[in-house]
Design a protein around this motif. Structure first.
Motif, PDB file in Angstrom:
ATOM      1  N   MET A 317       0.826  -1.203   0.000  1.00 30.56           N
ATOM      2  CA  MET A 317       0.000   0.000   0.000  1.00 30.56           C
ATOM      3  C   MET A 317       0.857   1.249   0.000  1.00 30.56           C
ATOM      4  O   MET A 317       0.529   2.245  -0.648  1.00 30.56           O
ATOM      5  N   SER A 318       2.000   1.220   0.704  1.00 31.46           N
ATOM      6  CA  SER A 318       2.842   2.418   0.765  1.00 31.46           C
ATOM      7  C   SER A 318       3.459   2.719  -0.596  1.00 31.46           C
ATOM      8  O   SER A 318       3.749   3.869  -0.896  1.00 31.46           O
ATOM      9  N   ILE A 319       3.679   1.696  -1.413  1.00 34.33           N
ATOM     10  CA  ILE A 319       4.229   1.998  -2.739  1.00 34.33           C
ATOM     11  C   ILE A 319       3.134   2.165  -3.776  1.00 34.33           C
ATOM     12  O   ILE A 319       3.400   2.164  -4.959  1.00 34.33           O
ATOM     13  N   GLY A 320       1.897   2.276  -3.315  1.00 37.46           N
ATOM     14  CA  GLY A 320       0.871   2.721  -4.245  1.00 37.46           C
ATOM     15  C   GLY A 320      -0.205   1.725  -4.604  1.00 37.46           C
ATOM     16  O   GLY A 320      -0.982   1.975  -5.520  1.00 37.46           O
ATOM     17  N   ALA A 321      -0.270   0.569  -3.913  1.00 38.66           N
ATOM     18  CA  ALA A 321      -1.371  -0.352  -4.178  1.00 38.66           C
ATOM     19  C   ALA A 321      -2.625   0.199  -3.515  1.00 38.66           C
ATOM     20  O   ALA A 321      -2.574   0.646  -2.369  1.00 38.66           O
ATOM     21  N   ILE A 402       2.279  -1.583   8.063  1.00 38.19           N
ATOM     22  CA  ILE A 402       3.713  -1.784   7.841  1.00 38.19           C
ATOM     23  C   ILE A 402       4.457  -1.935   9.164  1.00 38.19           C
ATOM     24  O   ILE A 402       5.513  -2.529   9.234  1.00 38.19           O
TER      25      ILE A 402
ATOM     26  N   ARG B  87       0.967   8.130  -4.195  1.00 39.43           N
ATOM     27  CA  ARG B  87       2.142   7.442  -3.627  1.00 39.43           C
ATOM     28  C   ARG B  87       2.872   6.673  -4.718  1.00 39.43           C
ATOM     29  O   ARG B  87       4.091   6.627  -4.777  1.00 39.43           O
ATOM     30  N   ASN B  88       2.060   6.058  -5.596  1.00 38.82           N
ATOM     31  CA  ASN B  88       2.637   5.224  -6.642  1.00 38.82           C
ATOM     32  C   ASN B  88       3.418   6.044  -7.665  1.00 38.82           C
ATOM     33  O   ASN B  88       4.437   5.596  -8.177  1.00 38.82           O
ATOM     34  N   PHE B  93       9.448   5.620  -1.173  1.00 34.73           N
ATOM     35  CA  PHE B  93       9.691   5.403   0.259  1.00 34.73           C
ATOM     36  C   PHE B  93      10.937   4.558   0.481  1.00 34.73           C
ATOM     37  O   PHE B  93      11.174   3.580  -0.229  1.00 34.73           O
ATOM     38  N   PHE B  95      12.441   2.621   3.907  1.00 33.28           N
ATOM     39  CA  PHE B  95      12.122   2.369   5.312  1.00 33.28           C
ATOM     40  C   PHE B  95      13.356   1.937   6.088  1.00 33.28           C
ATOM     41  O   PHE B  95      14.351   1.484   5.518  1.00 33.28           O
ATOM     42  N   ARG B 161      14.028   0.737  -5.491  1.00 35.83           N
ATOM     43  CA  ARG B 161      12.574   0.625  -5.592  1.00 35.83           C
ATOM     44  C   ARG B 161      11.919   2.004  -5.457  1.00 35.83           C
ATOM     45  O   ARG B 161      10.908   2.297  -6.095  1.00 35.83           O
ATOM     46  N   ASP B 173      12.874   7.067   5.959  1.00 33.41           N
ATOM     47  CA  ASP B 173      12.541   7.021   7.385  1.00 33.41           C
ATOM     48  C   ASP B 173      13.638   6.250   8.110  1.00 33.41           C
ATOM     49  O   ASP B 173      13.680   5.035   8.064  1.00 33.41           O
TER      50      ASP B 173
END
Lengths: 405, 249
Positions: A317-321, A402, B87-88, B93, B95, B161, B173
């Protein structure tokens, strides 16, 4: 998000977790296979009982003397002499009857040279062959003329032939002795094997009823009457007609009990059916429980495997799903696992049923509804419990997902 | 630098949580603007609200009040799905604990964001993933699985990525939090390289040392910005890395 990407994602995820995937499928496979096999065994034995009953003679009606008292003492059926040849002759005229034969029998030793064998000689008419679904294989059946003259002839069953003529010579035309009476063998019956009660149906000798009455037993009554109704539906009415006729002939008062008993093949087959129905219910219960256990297993492993992937869901979800992407992925995974498991389960179930026939020689019959039912239950359980936790996870905040431990 | 395009503008950003029936004010009115090509560190101790701010900047969360404009579009009014698409397409991101898919090759991990973008063909996806991995120096490890790699390498895959969708901003982060000093500096060098190539980076950390390597430093305390300083001459992470004693054992 197009479908081919979704499929790719789902297949990759499955491929990354082959063991988990296999274990989930195993639950479904066992659930489906056990239900199919159990019900196949149940239905198979039911079918074979049915077939054996109809082999014993269809629409058969058996009349025996019964319920006679002499001075307050009830008599055993063998001693009762309430049925006469005249009764048989009268019943012949009833319209619902297709074939009818009186029956007298006597057990004793049959002798042929050095060989002897204990069997039972049944005194009957040629109609008996139709009623009991018997066939004369070699030679011929005796005739009405033989009955009139109480001819000393007989037809042998296969078991009797095997024991009296162990050398394999043709028994037709030979003379065997029953007690002191010589009987000429004029035919041999086709083998029928054992019936569902385990009785050897080939262990019989048939002779004209007059021969058995006069020459063997020296009696003037008959021990029973076998008849067959024109068809199965009319059995009930025919029995009523017989009852009425016999009561009239025996001059029974309105409130007196019958002095005979009538039983039909239908009753017997109903009894047998209820027994095998009970067995089917029992097997269905076992199958139901295994389905339930299998379902709970599927539920657990699906739930756990989706829950343990909460972090993966968070990452996706964080990468856009989108939520719908996550849900679709898990749904596709659940469908693939459940349907593949279901199909393998069907194959295993069919194979297991086949093995039961080959190894244990039990009759099996696979019913389509059991295949459909078990497949549906397992697949729906699998898909639902793959979908539900995924739905929950896709509603989570990505941050929460996450960080999920 | 001020003539550069505005990437992020936040105004009076507030975020409140209800925890156990009590209202917790994580952010109490934060305002700043980040322009293209900046390398910003956001610092603060735990409880300062920096994670909350990162979640808001990353479109993972929505503020209770205030405004957030990302690349000219207000995030405030977006639906959940629109934020996912944002976001996509616009955010990368990185982590602290890498968050790679287990048992999956580097290239497949890097391709992942593009799989959720149906306008990218399979061929283009592969090419972009290879380019991103080359950019982080992993061209030799395209088909290594994530569990066969060291922490530093895994973090490089994660950075690749984050780069693969060509985002307007990279959000890191505590990206060096799980790494030893040497590997930390090599990752930091990578971030500086990306910055030099024009990437906009926001690096959230509690480690004050790292501020010296960025071009701007925002310090949060108790949900408020307490300092916002530019650093015209950031230290070179590469020099620091090379100055470190090499492991000889």
């Amino acid at each position: 998000m197009n479908l081919s990407n979704l499929l790719k994602i789902a297949l990759k995820a499955l491929n990354n977790n082959k063991l988990r995937c296999f274990l989930t499928m195993l639950g479904i496979i066992i659930g489906v296979a056990s239900v199919i096999t159990m019900l196949a065994i149940g239905q198979g034995s039911k079918n074979s009982i049915k077939a054996q009953i109809s082999e014993m003679g269809s629409n058969m009606i058996m009349i025996h003397p019964g319920n006679m008292q002499r001075g307050g003492v009830r008599q055993s059926a063998d001693d009762m002499q309430t049925l006469e040849v005249a009764d048989y002759e009268a019943l012949q005229t009833l319209p619902g009857i297709a074939a009818i034969s009186p029956s007298v029998n006597s057990g004793g030793q049959f002798v042929n040279g050095n060989n002897n064998y204990p069997s039972t000689v049944y005194g009957i008419t040629p109609d008996y062959l139709d009623i009991r679904k018997l066939k004369v294989k070699d030679g011929a059946m005796f005739t009405d003329q033989d009955i009139k003259s109480a001819a000393k002839v007989c037809i042998l069953g296969k078991t009797v032939v095997d024991n009296l003529f162990p050398g394999g010579e043709d028994p037709v035309g030979r003379v065997v002795r029953f007690g002191k009476i010589p009987l000429t063998v004029i035919g041999v019956l086709e083998s029928k094997g054992t019936n569902s009660m385990g009785q050897d149906q080939d262990d019989v000798v048939l002779a004209p009823y007059t021969t058995v009455m006069k020459r063997v037993l020296a009696i003037d009554y008959i021990q029973g009457i076998f008849a067959s109704a024109v068809n199965e539906d009319e059995t009930e009415e025919t029995i009523e007609a017989i009852t009425e006729m016999l009561r009239t002939r025996h001059k029974l008062k309105e409130d007196a009990d019958d002095d005979f008993q009538i039983r039909s093949q239908q009753e017997l087959s109903e009894m047998m059916n209820s027994t095998s129905d009970m067995m089917t219910v029992l097997l269905a219960c076992i199958a139901g429980i295994s389905l339930l256990v299998g379902g709970i297993g599927i539920m657990n492993i699906m739930y756990v495997s989706v829950t343990e992937r909460t972090r993966e869901i968070g990452l996706r979800m964080s990468i856009g799903a989108r939520g719908i992407d996550i849900l679709s992925q898990f749904l596709i995974e659940a469908v693939i696992i459940s349907v593949t498991g279901g199909v393998i389960g069907i194959l295993v179930g069919v194979l297991a049923s086949w093995l039961v026939t080959v190894i244990a020689h039990w009759p099996v019959y696979i019913q389509m509804y059991s295949v459909g039912l078990s497949f549906a239950v397992c697949t729906i359980t699998g898909v639902f419990f793959g979908w539900y936790p995924a739905k929950k996870a896709s509603n989570l905040d990505p941050i929460e997902a996450i960080r999920y431990e | 630098m001020s003539e550069n395009k505005e990437i992020i503008r936040v105004e009076k950003l507030r975020r409140e949580f209800i925890v156990g029936g009590e209202k917790v004010k994580a952010l109490r009115g934060v305002s700043f603007t980040i322009r293209e090509g900046e390398f910003v560190t956001i610092m603060g101790t735990s409880g300062s609200g920096k994670s909350t701010l990162l979640n808001l900047l990353g479109c993972l969360d929505t503020p209770t009040s205030g405004e957030y404009v990302l690349d000219g579009v207000s995030v405030q009014s977006m639906s959940k799905n629109q934020r996912a698409v944002t976001r996509n397409r616009k955010i990368g991101f990185v982590f602290q604990n890498y968050n790679l898919l287990p048992k999956t090759t580097s290239i497949e991990n890097v391709e992942l964001p593009l799989l959720y973008n149906s306008s990218v063909s399979a061929k283009e996806r592969r090419e972009r993933a290879v380019r991103a991995l080359e950019a982080v120096g992993l061209q030799e490890r395209l088909y290594h699985k994530s569990n066969q790699m060291s922490g530093g390498q895994q973090q490089r895959v994660a950075i690749a990525r984050a780069l693969v969708n060509d985002p307007v901003i990279i959000l890191a982060d505590e990206a060096t939090g799980n790494l030893d000093t040497r590997t930390s500096f090599s990752i930091l060098t990578l971030f500086q390289d990306l910055h030099a190539r024009g990437r906009t980076i926001i690096f959230v950390t509690h480690n004050p040392e790292l501020a010296e390597y960025s071009s701007r430093n925002i310090v949060l305390r108790d949900g408020k910005v307490v300092s916002d300083t530019c650093n015209p001459f950031p230290k070179s992470a590469r020099e620091a890395y090379e100055a470190l004693p090499k492991d000889n054992d």
